[in-house]
Design a protein around this motif. Sequence first.
Motif, short mmCIF file in Angstrom:
data_model
loop_
_atom_site.label_atom_id
_atom_site.label_comp_id
_atom_site.label_asym_id
_atom_site.label_seq_id
_atom_site.Cartn_x
_atom_site.Cartn_y
_atom_site.Cartn_z
N ASP A 93 17.21 28.86 -71.98
CA ASP A 93 17.12 30.11 -72.99
C ASP A 93 18.33 30.00 -74.02
O ASP A 93 17.87 30.54 -75.11
CB ASP A 93 17.39 31.08 -72.12
CG ASP A 93 16.38 31.62 -70.95
OD1 ASP A 93 15.25 31.26 -71.42
OD2 ASP A 93 16.60 32.26 -70.00
N ILE A 94 19.30 29.30 -73.71
CA ILE A 94 20.72 29.14 -74.65
C ILE A 94 20.05 28.18 -75.81
O ILE A 94 20.33 28.74 -77.10
CB ILE A 94 21.67 28.63 -74.13
CG1 ILE A 94 22.48 29.45 -72.83
CG2 ILE A 94 22.91 28.37 -75.03
CD1 ILE A 94 23.55 29.07 -72.32
N LEU A 95 19.45 27.26 -75.39
CA LEU A 95 18.83 26.27 -76.27
C LEU A 95 17.82 26.85 -77.16
O LEU A 95 18.19 26.48 -78.57
CB LEU A 95 18.66 24.90 -75.87
CG LEU A 95 19.44 24.05 -75.06
CD1 LEU A 95 18.98 23.10 -74.03
CD2 LEU A 95 20.38 23.62 -75.82
N GLU A 96 16.86 27.67 -76.68
CA GLU A 96 15.63 27.90 -77.77
C GLU A 96 16.36 29.07 -78.74
O GLU A 96 15.89 29.22 -79.72
CB GLU A 96 14.79 28.55 -76.81
CG GLU A 96 14.00 27.29 -75.75
CD GLU A 96 12.93 28.09 -74.92
OE1 GLU A 96 12.96 29.40 -74.77
OE2 GLU A 96 12.18 27.17 -74.27
N LEU A 108 15.70 19.92 -74.36
CA LEU A 108 14.65 20.71 -74.01
C LEU A 108 13.80 20.08 -73.03
O LEU A 108 12.70 20.61 -72.37
CB LEU A 108 14.03 21.28 -75.28
CG LEU A 108 14.86 22.36 -75.88
CD1 LEU A 108 14.13 22.53 -77.30
CD2 LEU A 108 14.77 23.63 -75.20
N LYS A 109 13.54 18.74 -73.20
CA LYS A 109 12.99 18.03 -72.47
C LYS A 109 12.80 18.04 -70.69
O LYS A 109 11.99 17.66 -69.74
CB LYS A 109 12.88 16.30 -72.65
CG LYS A 109 12.44 16.18 -73.92
CD LYS A 109 12.58 14.65 -74.44
CE LYS A 109 11.74 14.24 -75.77
NZ LYS A 109 11.93 12.66 -75.98
N ALA A 110 14.12 18.68 -70.72
CA ALA A 110 14.31 19.20 -69.44
C ALA A 110 13.25 19.88 -68.63
O ALA A 110 12.99 19.82 -67.37
CB ALA A 110 15.54 19.53 -69.01
N LYS A 111 12.66 20.68 -69.39
CA LYS A 111 11.64 21.58 -68.99
C LYS A 111 10.44 20.93 -68.21
O LYS A 111 9.86 21.53 -67.37
CB LYS A 111 11.09 22.64 -70.03
CG LYS A 111 12.24 23.31 -70.58
CD LYS A 111 11.80 24.37 -71.49
CE LYS A 111 11.13 24.07 -72.84
NZ LYS A 111 10.61 24.92 -73.77
N GLU A 112 10.11 19.77 -68.92
CA GLU A 112 8.77 18.99 -68.25
C GLU A 112 9.47 18.30 -67.23
O GLU A 112 8.33 17.41 -66.81
CB GLU A 112 8.40 18.31 -69.62
CG GLU A 112 8.13 19.30 -70.78
CD GLU A 112 7.76 18.30 -71.91
OE1 GLU A 112 7.88 17.20 -71.97
OE2 GLU A 112 7.74 19.15 -73.26
N MET A 113 10.48 18.00 -66.67
CA MET A 113 10.90 16.96 -65.91
C MET A 113 11.12 17.85 -64.41
O MET A 113 10.92 18.78 -64.08
CB MET A 113 12.35 16.25 -66.21
CG MET A 113 12.27 15.72 -67.54
SD MET A 113 13.98 15.18 -67.90
CE MET A 113 14.40 13.82 -66.55
N MET A 115 23.97 19.39 -68.46
CA MET A 115 22.95 20.45 -69.14
C MET A 115 23.77 21.71 -69.69
O MET A 115 23.68 22.02 -70.69
CB MET A 115 21.85 20.62 -68.08
CG MET A 115 20.67 21.30 -68.91
SD MET A 115 19.40 21.36 -67.73
CE MET A 115 19.93 21.78 -66.20
N LEU A 116 24.68 22.00 -68.63
CA LEU A 116 25.42 23.46 -69.10
C LEU A 116 26.25 23.11 -70.01
O LEU A 116 26.43 24.00 -71.02
CB LEU A 116 26.00 23.76 -67.81
CG LEU A 116 26.99 24.95 -67.84
CD1 LEU A 116 26.03 26.42 -68.39
CD2 LEU A 116 27.78 25.20 -66.60
N TYR A 117 27.21 21.79 -70.08
CA TYR A 117 27.98 21.70 -71.05
C TYR A 117 27.39 21.58 -72.44
O TYR A 117 27.85 22.26 -73.61
CB TYR A 117 28.89 20.33 -70.65
CG TYR A 117 29.78 20.15 -71.76
CD1 TYR A 117 31.08 20.54 -71.76
CD2 TYR A 117 29.29 19.01 -72.68
CE1 TYR A 117 32.01 19.89 -72.82
CE2 TYR A 117 30.35 18.46 -73.98
CZ TYR A 117 31.48 19.15 -73.92
OH TYR A 117 32.43 18.75 -74.67
N PHE A 118 26.36 20.66 -72.57
CA PHE A 118 25.63 20.48 -73.93
C PHE A 118 25.16 21.65 -74.44
O PHE A 118 25.17 21.96 -75.69
CB PHE A 118 24.84 19.33 -73.87
CG PHE A 118 25.55 18.01 -73.95
CD1 PHE A 118 26.10 17.62 -75.11
CD2 PHE A 118 25.81 17.28 -72.62
CE1 PHE A 118 26.81 16.35 -74.99
CE2 PHE A 118 26.47 15.97 -72.59
CZ PHE A 118 26.98 15.67 -73.86
N SER A 119 24.71 22.39 -73.35
CA SER A 119 23.82 23.83 -74.05
C SER A 119 24.86 24.76 -74.53
O SER A 119 24.51 25.34 -75.54
CB SER A 119 23.13 24.37 -72.76
OG SER A 119 22.05 23.48 -72.37
#
Length: 724
Positions: free
Chosen positions: A672-675, A693-698, A711-715
């Motif tokens: 949500d933060i990234l989008e 965002l590729k994490a959504k598909e993993m 993921m939290l840090y970079f977002s």
Amino acid sequence: MYRQELYNGIAYSLLGDTIVYLLAIYFGASNIALGYIASASYIAGIVLPFVPQIFKGRNQIKVQSLVWILRGLVSFGYLGLFFLSGDWAVILLLSVYTLFNVFRMIGIALNDSTLKNISSIANRGKVVANVNTAYQSSSLVVRCISALVLSIQRFSGLVGLVSMQILGVLVNFMASYEMARIPSRSTVDYKKGRGVFVLLKEAMKQAAFSRRLYLRWLSTAVAVVFALTTPFLRVELGLSNSLVVVYSVVLGLSVMAASFVSKQFSDRLGSRPLVLFSSIFSLFFFMAWALITPEANPVWFFVLGFFTNFFIALIGMLVYRLITQVMPDDETVAFNSMVNFFVAIIAFFVGLISGLLGDLGHISRDLFVVNGIAAGNGYTLVFLFAIGLTAVEILVASRLQEYGAYSSQQAAQVIFSMHGLRAVSMIEKLERTRDPAKRKFLMLSLGGNLNNLATSELRLILRSPFSPDKRDAVRALGDRPRKALLDDLIMVAQDDDSYVQLDAIASLGAYRKEEKAKNALVNLMLHGRWSSVRSMASKSLAHITEGTEYLPLVNELSHSAKHIDEIIDYLIAKRFMDKEGTFYQEFFISVEQGRSATFRQTRYAVIATFLKFGSPRLSLLYEQMNLGSPKDFLSPFLSEARDLHQIDQAYKTVLSYFEKKDWESLRSFCMDILESSDVSFDPCFENLKQGLLKAKEMDIEAFDEQDAVAMLYFSYSLGKNAQN
């Protein structure tokens, strides 16, 4: 050998030319007699051709010790001076001194061979210098004492002079004892029909031999002429016996200084350039001797004596080193006998000529007159003779060939520059220092010194199969690129069995404008035997090119990398080659590959350093997490991250995600933060966003705490840097 030289320095100072000069003047000897004394120490070499025959098959050290005893015994003949006067006293003095030098010359001929046996090519210059230092240090002490003794009126005449000679005889026996203790298996060799003229003829046919011999003979001739400066002080200036001995102390100091210079430079630069420079300087000082007047302050004569003798002594040591380089191993004594035989002949004639010129004082004093002002002294013709000999010496030295020696220009850049002198100092300290930290500091300093001597020393280290300094030397060439050593560095980099290969490849990345370095790195990246070699070559190549030409190949190679160090190399290469940051789209590739926690932590931390998001650091989060306090490590980060609205609103919720290991909910929160973050203004940020965002598909089961923190840090970081 060093102890023997200590005693020998005392003995010869009491038995040698200075005291003999003073005795000769005491009995009214002529200038020709004084010239003979100056050359007598060499004239005695006339007997050397018979030495190999007389002592054939005898142990070399035993013979050397024997002749040292004999030279002491004959010196008891000086006691006869108490019973003679005038010409008869002079005749006895010259006779005893001649016999003394006969045995001394035999010992010197054998001593050259001994010095060769106890030293090697690599340290011979240092050993010769140390021997001279040992000799001169004891000589200086006894000469100072002699000067004090002679300053006392009771001992200033015949009694004091002869008493010192008898003391010299006793110390001479101690020198002989120490000499006998030097272990040696060498014997005096003699081959029938191999006389001095045969050896001379053979030597003259070879330029390497003949020019060295010319230098030896010329340097001896100059030394014979300069020796007359001792009686010059007594005859021309009228100085006291004690001051003349003080002058000999000054000369001894100059020899010690010459020994130090020889020790520092001769083994590194070679003898040839140093002989050439020293000859030129001695020429100018002899000019000063020729022009100075007796009315000048005596201090100037002492100063002139110091500097002139410094260069003469330095030439003598360097020429000895040159002679030993070509000295045959199987005929050492015979060869030395031949050399010193002709030294004797030359010294004899030079001594006589110098004495005759000294008798022409009436011509010398009127030789240089300008506008009624006269320059020069009674020995001016003698010093002009020395100038002529030195000029010939310069010509011979300029044509000398010495394998491995520096050119005159290269040597001048070392000797006459602060960088060169610092390089010598650092190399000397490296040879003595054992502390690893100090050695690293010295190697770093040497790497920053662009003098050619530092370059030569670094080249030697690079060519060594193993050296404790090799890795530091290679790294120094990366910190301070040195084009002169590029080929040597490439050679190490291309050697698959060199233990510093990777360091050498890394250092090549500093040579940005060198096509050779680029071609070598491309070849290593394509054909390197080890995967680590290919990755390191990719990183260094990226520093040189900073273009996309090799990016597809780097991407392909990186996918097959096994070790984390290779991954880091490829990431760094991509960072320089891929300005758009498209490789960030593979952010979670290590998760897909099933890499370890340490592997993934390292990869994420490296990427964070590329983007320079600032505080807090991702590596700090991992540090705290690895300490074993998973409940506490995240709180400081989240408190600082509350400047992002989404995290401020969900502070406690995010903490609960980590407590419950609810990675799926955390993923949704981060997505949500990234989008909602617009980072299109920066291609690297945009590619990183797409990678995250590729994490959504993993498969979320493949994720663990390492990936969650990343993921939290970079977002958060992208959200914080997004456009409003």
